[in-house]
Design a protein around this motif. Structure first.
Motif, PDB file in Angstrom:
ATOM      1  N   ALA A  16       0.828  -1.206   0.000  1.00 18.49           N
ATOM      2  CA  ALA A  16       0.000   0.000   0.000  1.00 18.49           C
ATOM      3  C   ALA A  16       0.866   1.261   0.000  1.00 18.49           C
ATOM      4  N   LEU A  17       1.923   1.217   0.792  1.00 13.93           N
ATOM      5  CA  LEU A  17       2.818   2.377   0.856  1.00 13.93           C
ATOM      6  C   LEU A  17       3.530   2.568  -0.483  1.00 13.93           C
ATOM      7  N   LEU A  18       3.995   1.471  -1.065  1.00 16.22           N
ATOM      8  CA  LEU A  18       4.690   1.562  -2.349  1.00 16.22           C
ATOM      9  C   LEU A  18       3.771   2.071  -3.457  1.00 16.22           C
ATOM     10  N   ALA A  19       2.495   1.682  -3.397  1.00 16.93           N
ATOM     11  CA  ALA A  19       1.535   2.161  -4.387  1.00 16.93           C
ATOM     12  C   ALA A  19       1.425   3.688  -4.302  1.00 16.93           C
ATOM     13  N   GLN A  20       1.472   4.199  -3.076  1.00 16.77           N
ATOM     14  CA  GLN A  20       1.421   5.652  -2.863  1.00 16.77           C
ATOM     15  C   GLN A  20       2.667   6.326  -3.431  1.00 16.77           C
ATOM     16  N   VAL A  21       3.807   5.650  -3.241  1.00 19.81           N
ATOM     17  CA  VAL A  21       5.073   6.202  -3.738  1.00 19.81           C
ATOM     18  C   VAL A  21       5.060   6.232  -5.268  1.00 19.81           C
ATOM     19  N   TYR A  22       4.629   5.110  -5.882  1.00 23.50           N
ATOM     20  CA  TYR A  22       4.614   5.023  -7.343  1.00 23.50           C
ATOM     21  C   TYR A  22       3.635   6.033  -7.936  1.00 23.50           C
ATOM     22  N   ALA A  23       2.570   6.323  -7.193  1.00 21.27           N
ATOM     23  CA  ALA A  23       1.569   7.266  -7.674  1.00 21.27           C
ATOM     24  C   ALA A  23       1.998   8.717  -7.423  1.00 21.27           C
ATOM     25  N   GLY A  24       3.117   8.869  -6.728  1.00 19.41           N
ATOM     26  CA  GLY A  24       3.616  10.216  -6.466  1.00 19.41           C
ATOM     27  C   GLY A  24       2.959  10.918  -5.293  1.00 19.41           C
ATOM     28  N   ARG A  25       2.159  10.164  -4.538  1.00 15.90           N
ATOM     29  CA  ARG A  25       1.479  10.786  -3.400  1.00 15.90           C
ATOM     30  C   ARG A  25       2.362  10.840  -2.160  1.00 15.90           C
ATOM     31  N   VAL A  26       3.359   9.955  -2.129  1.00 15.05           N
ATOM     32  CA  VAL A  26       4.319   9.978  -1.029  1.00 15.05           C
ATOM     33  C   VAL A  26       5.700  10.102  -1.662  1.00 15.05           C
ATOM     34  N   GLY A  27       6.471  11.060  -1.181  1.00 15.27           N
ATOM     35  CA  GLY A  27       7.795  11.287  -1.753  1.00 15.27           C
ATOM     36  C   GLY A  27       8.801  10.228  -1.332  1.00 15.27           C
ATOM     37  N   THR A  28       9.782   9.954  -2.201  1.00 16.12           N
ATOM     38  CA  THR A  28      10.790   8.951  -1.848  1.00 16.12           C
ATOM     39  C   THR A  28      11.624   9.424  -0.654  1.00 16.12           C
ATOM     40  N   MET A  29      11.735  10.742  -0.482  1.00 12.25           N
ATOM     41  CA  MET A  29      12.477  11.248   0.673  1.00 12.25           C
ATOM     42  C   MET A  29      11.840  10.779   1.983  1.00 12.25           C
ATOM     43  N   GLU A  30      10.521  10.633   1.939  1.00 12.75           N
ATOM     44  CA  GLU A  30       9.810  10.222   3.145  1.00 12.75           C
ATOM     45  C   GLU A  30       9.980   8.744   3.478  1.00 12.75           C
ATOM     46  N   VAL A  31      10.131   7.935   2.439  1.00  5.72           N
ATOM     47  CA  VAL A  31      10.224   6.494   2.689  1.00  5.72           C
ATOM     48  C   VAL A  31      11.670   5.981   2.669  1.00  5.72           C
ATOM     49  N   CYS A  32      12.571   6.762   2.099  1.00  8.38           N
ATOM     50  CA  CYS A  32      13.981   6.356   2.052  1.00  8.38           C
ATOM     51  C   CYS A  32      14.743   7.112   3.124  1.00  8.38           C
ATOM     52  N   ASP A  33      14.323   6.871   4.366  1.00  9.41           N
ATOM     53  CA  ASP A  33      14.856   7.662   5.473  1.00  9.41           C
ATOM     54  C   ASP A  33      15.617   6.815   6.489  1.00  9.41           C
ATOM     55  N   ALA A  34      16.220   5.716   6.022  1.00  6.74           N
ATOM     56  CA  ALA A  34      16.987   4.857   6.941  1.00  6.74           C
ATOM     57  C   ALA A  34      18.023   5.704   7.669  1.00  6.74           C
ATOM     58  N   ASN A  35      18.023   5.610   8.986  1.00  8.46           N
ATOM     59  CA  ASN A  35      19.000   6.397   9.741  1.00  8.46           C
ATOM     60  C   ASN A  35      20.337   5.653   9.814  1.00  8.46           C
ATOM     61  N   PRO A  36      21.395   6.356  10.194  1.00  6.82           N
ATOM     62  CA  PRO A  36      22.734   5.741  10.219  1.00  6.82           C
ATOM     63  C   PRO A  36      22.787   4.472  11.075  1.00  6.82           C
ATOM     64  N   TYR A  37      21.994   4.439  12.136  1.00 10.58           N
ATOM     65  CA  TYR A  37      21.972   3.290  13.037  1.00 10.58           C
ATOM     66  C   TYR A  37      21.443   2.053  12.314  1.00 10.58           C
ATOM     67  N   LEU A  38      20.369   2.254  11.544  1.00 12.85           N
ATOM     68  CA  LEU A  38      19.781   1.153  10.785  1.00 12.85           C
ATOM     69  C   LEU A  38      20.728   0.687   9.678  1.00 12.85           C
ATOM     70  N   LEU A  39      21.367   1.629   9.002  1.00 17.52           N
ATOM     71  CA  LEU A  39      22.298   1.273   7.927  1.00 17.52           C
ATOM     72  C   LEU A  39      23.504   0.506   8.470  1.00 17.52           C
ATOM     73  N   ARG A  40      23.915   0.910   9.643  1.00 18.43           N
ATOM     74  CA  ARG A  40      25.038   0.240  10.291  1.00 18.43           C
ATOM     75  C   ARG A  40      24.638  -1.198  10.698  1.00 18.43           C
ATOM     76  N   ALA A  41      23.423  -1.325  11.221  1.00 18.98           N
ATOM     77  CA  ALA A  41      22.912  -2.644  11.606  1.00 18.98           C
ATOM     78  C   ALA A  41      22.808  -3.541  10.369  1.00 18.98           C
ATOM     79  N   ALA A  42      22.392  -2.952   9.239  1.00 17.94           N
ATOM     80  CA  ALA A  42      22.267  -3.723   8.001  1.00 17.94           C
ATOM     81  C   ALA A  42      23.631  -4.233   7.565  1.00 17.94           C
TER      82      ALA A  42
END
Ligand SMILES: [Zn+2]
Length: 134
Positions: A16-42
């Motif tokens: 559902a969230l991705l459908a919003q992103v593809y439709a342009g209703r939610v910006g990629t900046m909003e969903v691509c917000d992994a913080n440094p802690y999460l990236l480090r854990a990954a």
């Protein structure tokens, strides 16, 4: 893992969230917000997956498992590798695992799955054997 229980799949919310992103209703900046802690854990505890990042499509997402539970004390809220989860499942009665997928290129991240692990609430092998024999 064989002791997984109370499994919740978040595929619907993700779609559902991705459908919003593809439709342009939610910006990629909003969903691509992994913080440094999460990236480090990954980087240190993540597992490569076969799912290509749904946003940038440049690389497969990495899945990270976070553990939560009173029994875990200071370890609650930390990221764990799969082999550690298996070990912890034998050590503790009950704790919750949240699996998050993260793209290390664009920062997309979303909850994929949650489940409960631990030695509590399981049938003992003895009980099962008796039932089978009757
Ligand atoms: Zn990406």
């Amino acid at each position: 893992m064989r002791t997984q229980r109370q499994v919740v799949d978040y595929a619907l919310q993700r779609r559902a969230l991705l459908a919003q992103v593809y439709a342009g209703r939610v910006g990629t900046m909003e969903v691509c917000d992994a913080n440094p802690y999460l990236l480090r854990a990954a980087k240190f505890h993540g597992e490569p997956s076969e799912v290509t990042c749904p946003v940038c499509r440049k690389e497969p997402v990495t899945t990270v498992s976070w553990v939560y539970g009173d029994e875990l004390k200071h370890a609650s809220g930390s990221a764990r590798a799969p082999e550690e989860l298996a070990r912890m499942a034998n050590l503790f009665e009950e704790f919750t695992v949240y699996v998050v997928e993260v793209c290390r290129t664009c920062g997309w991240n979303h909850l994929v799955l949650s489940y409960v692990l631990g030695s509590g609430g399981l049938d003992t092998p003895k009980t099962r054997r008796r039932t089978a024999a009757e």
